[in-house]
Scaffold this active site. Sequence first.
Site, PDB file in Angstrom:
ATOM      1  N   ASP A 107       2.445  -6.817  -4.887  1.00 59.30           N
ATOM      2  CA  ASP A 107       2.436  -5.915  -3.633  1.00 59.30           C
ATOM      3  C   ASP A 107       3.351  -4.601  -3.947  1.00 59.30           C
ATOM      4  OD1 ASP A 107       1.985  -5.212  -1.056  1.00 59.30           O
ATOM      5  OD2 ASP A 107       3.509  -6.547  -0.309  1.00 59.30           O
ATOM      6  N   SER A 133       0.544  -6.354  10.377  1.00 60.20           N
ATOM      7  CA  SER A 133       0.891  -7.551  11.509  1.00 60.20           C
ATOM      8  C   SER A 133       0.652  -7.125  12.855  1.00 60.20           C
ATOM      9  CB  SER A 133       2.310  -7.712  11.045  1.00 60.20           C
ATOM     10  OG  SER A 133       2.417  -8.616  10.002  1.00 60.20           O
TER      11      SER A 133
HETATM   12  P1  13P Z   1       3.304  -5.984   7.667  1.00 60.40           P
HETATM   13  O1  13P Z   1       4.802  -5.660   7.580  1.00 60.40           O
HETATM   14  O2  13P Z   1       2.806  -5.208   8.938  1.00 60.40           O
HETATM   15  O3  13P Z   1       3.442  -7.362   7.818  1.00 60.40           O
HETATM   16  O4  13P Z   1       2.772  -5.344   6.524  1.00 60.40           O
HETATM   17  C1  13P Z   1       2.564  -6.123   5.259  1.00 60.40           C
HETATM   18  C2  13P Z   1       2.381  -5.408   4.101  1.00 60.40           C
HETATM   19  O5  13P Z   1       1.827  -4.125   4.093  1.00 60.40           O
HETATM   20  C3  13P Z   1       2.581  -5.878   2.660  1.00 60.40           C
HETATM   21  O6  13P Z   1       2.087  -4.993   1.637  1.00 60.40           O
HETATM   22  O1  G3H Z   2       5.046  -4.243   2.565  1.00 63.20           O
HETATM   23  C1  G3H Z   2       6.055  -4.932   2.184  1.00 63.20           C
HETATM   24  C2  G3H Z   2       6.074  -6.373   2.491  1.00 63.20           C
HETATM   25  O2  G3H Z   2       6.271  -6.768   3.640  1.00 63.20           O
HETATM   26  C3  G3H Z   2       7.062  -7.155   1.520  1.00 63.20           C
HETATM   27  O3  G3H Z   2       8.324  -6.980   2.046  1.00 63.20           O
HETATM   28  O4  G3H Z   2       9.527  -5.771   0.387  1.00 63.20           O
HETATM   29  O5  G3H Z   2      10.539  -7.224   2.028  1.00 63.20           O
HETATM   30  O6  G3H Z   2       9.450  -8.331   0.248  1.00 63.20           O
HETATM   31  P1  G3H Z   2       9.734  -7.065   1.183  1.00 63.20           P
HETATM   32 ZN    ZN Z   3       2.399  -2.919   2.406  1.00 63.82          ZN
END
Ligand code: 13P
Ligand code: G3H
Ligand code: ZN
Length: 322
Positions: free
Chosen positions: A83, A227
Amino acid sequence: MPLVTTTEMFKKAYDGGYAIGAFNVNNMEIVQGITEACQEEHAPVILQVSKGARAYANHNYLVKLVEAAILCCPDIPIALHLDHGPDFETCKACVDGGFTSVMIDASSKPFKENIEITKKVVEYAHDHGVVVEAELGTLAGVEDDVKVSAADSSYTRPEDVEEFVNATGCDSLAIAIGTSHGAYKFKPSQCTRDENGILLPPPLRFDILDEVVKRLPGFPIVLHGSSSVPQEYVKMINDHGGNMPDAVGVPEDQLRKAATSAVCKINIDSDLRLAMTGTIRQFFDEHPDKFDPREYLKPARANIKELVRHKLVDVLGCAGKA
Ligand code: 13P
Ligand code: G3H
Ligand code: ZN
């Protein structure tokens, strides 16, 4: 079944009018809560790992936790995805280290530079059988150490998407249509309030999504920052010593609508964090004498599982699609 890429998942999701849930994993309880719900609901799933997750838990621990989930949930396709890959090196480490999908997020760079970096990642990943998600447009909110203010966020420009996808060869595209990272997605000043004082966020820009889809027919679109910030968990946190005023997310009916369109992947992380934190706060408030981590992580894992089940069934529409 072994780890899969997202290619087949996205094709079926596009044709079937649903979206795959992409949930961030950082520890064993989160992996278990997500995958147990998916196994029971027969839902394909993307487990995603951020730069921050790799720094916290270590790449090898996370890969092995996901491998364990595959053994325990043999009936569902699971993809392991990086991610917000910040650079080529991180993407390469994940391609070499067993991931089946990576995101290169060069969305904060100028258009041509975003193309260059993304293309380099695509070439390496495709040579190794791994698929690539890229991003155009910038979301507001916080991810890892990057904080983007609402003023600096920018919607995706539909007129850019064909050139970007053709030039990079990416397999899916994350776009910015008004979602945002974290638990404070919209400032109160951007929202209206209902009769109970509950904040009602501005609607997503479905007009931009429609324009993108017109230009990229059949191409999988990704929504980050999706979210919904369940108010029951915000209340649970605030009722048990927390302080999260005006935390607000994307309404689930809008995500449901997006899931029926070309949006094939919807990223959800903050909701799981809220469920875990709320449950643990409540547990400690009610049991100040307890100190065994299994006792408070067990209900936290159970609530993550039920929250994920709800997303699969009522929001994403991917239950029964494994
Ligand atoms: P949220 O913060 O809305 O859960 O988004 C998560 C996300 O986009 C991770 O890449
Ligand atoms: O978009 C980001 C995700 O919510 C991951 O969050 O970078 O704190 O692990 P993080
Ligand atoms: Zn994201």
